[in-house]
Design a protein around this motif. Sequence first.
Motif, mmCIF file in Angstrom:
data_model
loop_
_atom_site.group_PDB
_atom_site.id
_atom_site.type_symbol
_atom_site.label_atom_id
_atom_site.label_comp_id
_atom_site.label_asym_id
_atom_site.label_seq_id
_atom_site.Cartn_x
_atom_site.Cartn_y
_atom_site.Cartn_z
ATOM 1 N N GLU A 94 47.685 39.356 38.635
ATOM 2 C CA GLU A 94 48.613 39.893 40.138
ATOM 3 C C GLU A 94 48.395 38.508 40.949
ATOM 4 O OE1 GLU A 94 48.304 42.379 44.234
ATOM 5 O OE2 GLU A 94 46.699 42.767 42.349
ATOM 6 N N HIS A 95 47.265 37.677 40.825
ATOM 7 C CA HIS A 95 47.486 36.697 41.883
ATOM 8 C C HIS A 95 47.480 35.083 40.922
ATOM 9 C CE1 HIS A 95 46.089 38.807 45.051
ATOM 10 N NE2 HIS A 95 45.346 39.674 44.199
ATOM 11 N N GLY A 96 47.978 35.179 39.696
ATOM 12 C CA GLY A 96 48.470 33.961 38.975
ATOM 13 C C GLY A 96 47.030 33.266 38.560
ATOM 14 N N LEU A 97 46.156 33.673 38.168
ATOM 15 C CA LEU A 97 44.922 33.121 37.557
ATOM 16 C C LEU A 97 44.748 33.216 36.377
ATOM 17 C CD1 LEU A 97 42.223 33.865 40.610
ATOM 18 C CD2 LEU A 97 42.851 31.618 39.861
ATOM 19 N N HIS A 98 43.962 32.240 35.670
ATOM 20 C CA HIS A 98 43.650 32.304 34.409
ATOM 21 C C HIS A 98 42.119 32.634 34.573
ATOM 22 C CE1 HIS A 98 47.203 31.289 32.169
ATOM 23 N NE2 HIS A 98 47.572 30.151 33.159
ATOM 24 N N ILE A 99 41.315 33.290 33.595
ATOM 25 C CA ILE A 99 39.951 33.371 33.474
ATOM 26 C C ILE A 99 39.075 32.986 32.020
ATOM 27 C CG2 ILE A 99 40.054 35.752 32.818
ATOM 28 C CD1 ILE A 99 37.578 36.190 34.990
ATOM 29 N N ALA A 100 38.215 32.164 32.417
ATOM 30 C CA ALA A 100 37.349 31.566 31.284
ATOM 31 C C ALA A 100 36.042 32.157 31.619
ATOM 32 C CB ALA A 100 37.493 30.310 31.190
ATOM 33 N N VAL A 128 41.915 28.133 36.919
ATOM 34 C CA VAL A 128 41.105 28.719 36.035
ATOM 35 C C VAL A 128 39.668 29.218 36.787
ATOM 36 C CG1 VAL A 128 39.652 28.914 33.777
ATOM 37 C CG2 VAL A 128 42.018 27.625 33.904
ATOM 38 N N LEU A 129 39.586 30.491 36.791
ATOM 39 C CA LEU A 129 38.453 31.030 37.204
ATOM 40 C C LEU A 129 37.306 31.232 36.321
ATOM 41 C CD1 LEU A 129 37.405 32.511 40.063
ATOM 42 C CD2 LEU A 129 38.202 34.526 39.153
ATOM 43 N N ARG A 130 36.008 30.814 36.600
ATOM 44 C CA ARG A 130 34.914 30.965 35.683
ATOM 45 C C ARG A 130 34.082 32.062 35.901
ATOM 46 N NH1 ARG A 130 34.500 25.790 37.107
ATOM 47 N NH2 ARG A 130 32.382 25.967 37.468
ATOM 48 N N SER A 131 34.327 33.162 36.603
ATOM 49 C CA SER A 131 33.220 34.139 36.928
ATOM 50 C C SER A 131 32.806 34.957 35.638
ATOM 51 C CB SER A 131 33.922 35.136 37.686
ATOM 52 O OG SER A 131 34.377 34.525 39.100
ATOM 53 N N GLY A 132 31.457 35.178 35.474
ATOM 54 C CA GLY A 132 30.918 35.740 34.239
ATOM 55 C C GLY A 132 30.157 37.135 34.802
ATOM 56 N N GLY A 133 29.165 36.874 35.817
ATOM 57 C CA GLY A 133 28.487 38.064 36.129
ATOM 58 C C GLY A 133 29.329 39.490 36.507
ATOM 59 N N VAL A 170 42.585 23.108 36.920
ATOM 60 C CA VAL A 170 41.877 22.872 38.008
ATOM 61 C C VAL A 170 41.074 24.251 38.180
ATOM 62 C CG1 VAL A 170 41.568 22.912 40.646
ATOM 63 C CG2 VAL A 170 43.575 21.801 39.366
ATOM 64 N N THR A 171 39.602 24.007 37.879
ATOM 65 C CA THR A 171 38.617 25.386 37.732
ATOM 66 C C THR A 171 37.710 25.197 38.700
ATOM 67 O OG1 THR A 171 37.406 26.408 36.211
ATOM 68 C CG2 THR A 171 37.715 24.120 35.919
ATOM 69 N N SER A 172 37.456 26.333 39.017
ATOM 70 C CA SER A 172 36.166 26.709 39.910
ATOM 71 C C SER A 172 35.750 28.172 39.647
ATOM 72 C CB SER A 172 36.188 26.475 41.414
ATOM 73 O OG SER A 172 34.990 26.329 42.062
ATOM 74 N N GLY A 173 34.449 28.587 40.165
ATOM 75 C CA GLY A 173 34.236 29.936 40.483
ATOM 76 C C GLY A 173 33.260 30.507 40.085
ATOM 77 N N GLY A 174 32.496 31.108 40.653
ATOM 78 C CA GLY A 174 31.334 32.116 40.053
ATOM 79 C C GLY A 174 31.827 33.481 40.467
ATOM 80 N N SER A 175 30.694 34.461 40.594
ATOM 81 C CA SER A 175 30.979 35.794 40.737
ATOM 82 C C SER A 175 30.869 36.298 42.265
ATOM 83 C CB SER A 175 30.022 36.752 40.158
ATOM 84 O OG SER A 175 30.634 36.331 38.540
ATOM 85 N N SER A 176 30.827 35.263 43.299
ATOM 86 C CA SER A 176 30.554 35.748 44.844
ATOM 87 C C SER A 176 31.622 35.409 45.501
ATOM 88 C CB SER A 176 29.153 35.016 45.294
ATOM 89 O OG SER A 176 28.165 35.396 44.498
ATOM 90 N N TYR A 177 32.491 34.309 45.397
ATOM 91 C CA TYR A 177 33.412 33.766 46.317
ATOM 92 C C TYR A 177 34.713 33.817 45.629
ATOM 93 C CZ TYR A 177 29.250 32.555 49.127
ATOM 94 O OH TYR A 177 27.915 32.614 49.522
ATOM 95 N N VAL A 219 38.437 31.136 46.156
ATOM 96 C CA VAL A 219 38.830 30.289 44.954
ATOM 97 C C VAL A 219 40.359 30.653 44.571
ATOM 98 C CG1 VAL A 219 38.402 29.824 42.505
ATOM 99 C CG2 VAL A 219 36.340 29.981 43.929
ATOM 100 N N ALA A 220 40.496 31.906 44.342
ATOM 101 C CA ALA A 220 41.723 32.231 43.973
ATOM 102 C C ALA A 220 42.819 31.760 45.040
ATOM 103 C CB ALA A 220 41.843 33.807 44.108
ATOM 104 N N GLU A 221 42.394 32.081 46.238
ATOM 105 C CA GLU A 221 43.227 31.470 47.466
ATOM 106 C C GLU A 221 43.510 30.234 47.410
ATOM 107 O OE1 GLU A 221 43.641 32.631 52.102
ATOM 108 O OE2 GLU A 221 41.555 31.877 51.321
ATOM 109 N N ALA A 222 42.299 29.228 47.216
ATOM 110 C CA ALA A 222 42.706 27.881 47.120
ATOM 111 C C ALA A 222 43.556 27.356 45.909
ATOM 112 C CB ALA A 222 41.329 27.283 47.125
#
Length: 439
Positions: free
Chosen positions: A84-90, A295-300, A267-274, A278-281
């Motif tokens: 929905e927000h145009g993000l990839h996830i790894a 690319v978001l990298r959340s895993g938890g 451009v990648t960042s991202g844990g599972s808390s914020y 990250v998506a907004e930025a």
Amino acid sequence: MHYMQWEAAVAVAGIDGAAVRALRDERIDWRFKGMPSTAFGRTVGEFLAQRPRIFESGFVGPLLVLDHHALEHNLRTMAGWCAEHGLHIAPHGKTTMAPQLFQRHFVHGAWGMTAANISQLRVYRAFGVRRVLLANELVDPNGLAWLAGELGEDFSVACWVDSVRGVELMTAALAGAARPLDVLVELGDANGRTGARTVEQAVEVARAVAASPALRLVGVAGYEAASAHDLTEHDLSIVDSYLGRVRELVAALDRQGYFADLDQVIVTSGGSSYFDQVAEALTKPWEISRPVVPVLRSGGYLTHDDGLYRKMSPFGRAHRLTGREPAFRSALRIWGQVVSRPEPDLALLTMGRRDVSFDQHLPEPQVIRAEDGSVRPVDWEVTELADQHAFLRVGTGARPAVGDWVGFGLSHPCTVFDKWTLIPVVDGDEVVDLVRTFF
């Protein structure tokens, strides 16, 4: 969706399905704690064909289980939100180190997987994961030599760089490699973890990468939770400020021509808390010469939990983009048996530091299963963990008897999975899979 329906749909790109299926051929034996002795000598597939049940098929405690439906709910929720927000996830696989769970990520559209070190990367490679972000600096010449030999059309990896010296060490180790290694300049934060501390320092690192015949700059990486640890306005502002500098670095590198040979910039960042911030930025309009792959990298989020992420996850609270999503569900539960009642309000259970996480919160007692099979919720507290025991204060009211089983929620899944090598996945009480971990 029942597990059997899900299993019929697991053919997916991004991972070697045959290698994952081959885990069904491993034989169960004494190496795997919690498993029934009656399963010893059988393959995982043979045992699962019997449709075993947690409390009827000889499992011994303590026993960690994963809830199939909670896993699927969390995967669907995150995949839909990212789309929905145009993000990839790894997703960061360090949490579970379980190829069967990696496969579930790819079923739900993961762009790739994230690893933290070279040993994890070797596991990924053994199971045919095709695209990996190595979210760390890699300067070990032995690791780099192995990695150089693995790069090819069916396998791509990009790792972080944050110093000129690191670039020099990588260049020396990769001399003569058949192809350059992709890297992302990592921007850190004061008092944080790795990463160049300023935009200017990060640009210097990019300049060194551009001069290296062994490396290719493909983007910018960061980790927003290194300096923020709560949900106060101060912590949220730290995250926003840091992500603003990530955007500043991307723009600076583009202006100076460091992305000139690329079709797109990662451009990648991202844990599972914020990850809402990250998506907004990462999805705001970019005023640079190349398209950005965010690319978001959340895993938890895959298992969620009953502690750290229950508090910190944006899907458990109002967040920046759409307010509130369907909450993630905890997929983790451990069962421990009451073995001693030495004092009126104290029970000792067979579950300790060797079995559960305790670095963020102690396990949370949730339900008790009596000898007759009845289950009821409880309001008790674990006050201490020893190596193999939990100290459970039971207070007033109905109290556990020796032989009863207590089910606990856990906090911080990253320090749970490494204690278990074969984990039942349950649909109700039925065991529908056994997840193999590789730490």
